[in-house]
Design an enzyme around this catalytic site. Structure first.
Site, PDB file in Angstrom:
ATOM      1  N   ARG B  98      38.079  30.500  30.500  1.00 30.04           N
ATOM      2  CA  ARG B  98      38.350  30.844  31.907  1.00 30.04           C
ATOM      3  C   ARG B  98      39.833  30.656  32.183  1.00 30.04           C
ATOM      4  O   ARG B  98      40.384  29.588  31.930  1.00 30.04           O
ATOM      5  CB  ARG B  98      37.502  29.983  32.854  1.00 30.04           C
ATOM      6  N   ASP B 244      41.290  25.461  42.464  1.00 28.90           N
ATOM      7  CA  ASP B 244      41.320  25.669  41.017  1.00 28.90           C
ATOM      8  C   ASP B 244      42.732  25.602  40.475  1.00 28.90           C
ATOM      9  O   ASP B 244      42.939  25.329  39.290  1.00 28.90           O
ATOM     10  CB  ASP B 244      40.658  26.996  40.665  1.00 28.90           C
TER      11      ASP B 244
END
Lengths: 353, 353
Positions: B98, B244
């Site tokens: 990711r 994030d």
């Protein structure tokens, strides 16, 4: 002639009157199956409106009118008074299905007025059926007029975002917001559409993506959470949505989420348009009078049999929200386009009517 | 001691190291089943990160570190050089799962640094496992420190909106944004939470609603489309989300939809807070350097087996969006709260570190 109309405007005809029966697409089955359902009992029509077999403000206005047409045909009454009483009972049941869209009230009242003008049972039945059929045909004509006015606001190579479904599936055929998109394409301009999913009932993915793809219009689906992202990335030039109720001040009630799409558009300097027929306007009410329909939490806690939230969770699930006039660049109607200041501009559209 | 920690902070422990195995909650099974999965192969950990068995920036940072611990234990190499080579190979596979959350890079680099400092194979294996375990324990301590700082921003009777899941399930335990909510409740203030569904992966309904209900915190679920409505109705006092990646300028990358929640909060004068550990900060990159992960369209076109869009439709499905600093009231970290001007304020937090 009906057949021809359908072919001309769009291959999808959401509502049709055939041999004294009402035929509608069962929208809860889309996009997986295109199923047409026949109705002969107005109670079933009321249930279809309540359970979203048919939805979209103009469509529920016309299906309400056809519901009364069925009620008239169902009635065994021998006198005008008894027939009016039966129709009044049906009107009440049909009206109570959904509280926010004003077109339902408009459609039912229009039929009741005509019914009261009839002299006897047979004449009333004939008048009611013919009026409902004319309302359906007018809906298509109105959408095409709206499309013609609205298409002038859109340019070659525009990418247009839309929320929920204000398409053929929200009307008898052709659509309001999607009617403007169809008319823009028919005028020779190349356009693309971004459709929001529109949770919880997913009219964007189930209906708008389905009907645009069906008609060969370039459509891209996004989750509702990606509205800001696509605008920030410069992927959207304009926004167009339908409406369930518009006040004389230009306050627009439409599918939940419209308000934040409009806010994000304003933030990014993207024009935000509303397309709706004059039958969607409520010139009497003020914002505090409008009841926002609250729907069952189960629409949010799962999809079909798939549970997506823990059991017994609290849910807020309003069907609509209110977009204030300062976020709206223009309201497209069959009589022309209202712009700020909306009070004056809307008044003029009705004076011209 | 691990048991005690779990009981103290929250009954949910997302990531745990037991008998040289990594044990994680399979978050794809929530809210229907609470299943713990054991991992002994780092390739399976990489796959778990990729398929969202484990998600949330701090959680994937720590699970990446444990992935390297498993890689160290799996390695049959006899020399330091060979072991580092094996770890390097594992690091690459874990890193590529990711691209947006910076914690994964941070966790992997921290382990690689420690590994390089070891003198021999056994020492490196021991160092790597102990460091990963310490990172897990530190994550909980950091979340509790963040909770303590953050809880001062919230008042008795606040209703706090949160987006996605920045909870125990996004960390080792306790949570970042939900850690602040837990700490606020533990400080004796009465609070309620509104959780957005967070399409398309529904971390809000599946995870946040699940874990808050699990801990007895009052939570109400809304579809993402109802953010504007609930704020306009005065039902929300404050917003808190996780992150994030946070840049030195205060640009916050978080779950898709965060940007529009922040915009709506600004529009309604509602404070919008971000809670994230210092490991979430990327002090090097500029906004144009950050890659926004684009996920598979199938996340949007259906839920489980239920198809909700026509076949072959175009989809834009970004996992994250960027919220600019002007929409943010404060960034809560374990070292204190950064406020505008964020450049200076963030710099100070790191100087104090």
């Amino acid at each position: 002639m009906k057949e021809e109309t359908t072919t001309l405007h769009s291959s999808l005809r959401t509502i049709e009157w055939k041999d004294n029966k009402l035929v509608m697409i069962d929208q809860t089955k889309l996009p997986n199956e295109l199923v047409f359902v026949e109705f002969t009992d107005y109670n079933d029509v009321a249930n279809a409106i309540r359970t979203l077999v048919v939805r979209g403000a103009p469509a529920i206005g016309v299906s309400g009118a056809f519901g009364l047409a069925l009620a008239a045909l169902q009635s065994k009454s021998m006198t005008k008074e008894e027939l009016i009483e039966d129709l009044e009972k049906a009107r009440k049941i049909l009206f109570e299905t959904r509280p926010t869209a004003v077109n339902l009230k408009w459609g039912l009242e229009k039929i009741m007025k005509v019914a009261n003008e009839g002299d006897n049972v047979n004449e009333i039945k004939e008048l009611v059926v013919q009026t409902a059929k004319k309302m359906a045909e007018d809906d298509v004509k109105i959408n095409m007029a709206m499309g013609k006015h609205g298409s002038e606001l859109f340019n070659d190579n525009d990418t247009i975002m839309t929320h929920c479904n204000a398409g053929a599936l929200a009307t008898v055929a052709y659509g309001t917001a999607l009617g403007v998109i169809r008319a823009t394409k028919e005028s020779g301009k190349k356009i693309k559409v971004i459709a929001t999913e529109t949770r919880p009932v997913q009219q964007g993915s189930r209906l708008t993506a389905f009907e645009l793809k069906h008609d060969g219009i370039d459509v891209t689906l996004i989750p509702d959470t990606a509205v800001g992202y696509t605008m920030a990335q410069g992927l959207v030039n304009k926004v167009i949505v339908g409406a369930d109720r518009i006040l004389r001040t230009g306050h627009v009630y439409n599918k939940i989420g419209t308000y934040q799409v409009a806010t994000m558009a304003k933030q990014h300097g993207i024009p935000f348009y509303v397309a709706a027929p004059l039958s969607t306007f409520d010139l009497q009410s003020n914002p505090e009078d409008v009841i926002i329909e609250q729907r069952n939490g189960s629409e949010v806690t799962g999809i079909g049999d798939k549970k997506t939230a823990p059991d017994g969770i609290n849910v807020i699930n309003p069907a609509f929200d209110m977009t204030p006039p300062e976020l709206i660049s223009g309201i497209i109607t069959e009589k022309g386009i209202a712009k700020a200041p909306f009070g004056e501009s809307i008044k003029k559209l009705f004076e011209a009517n």
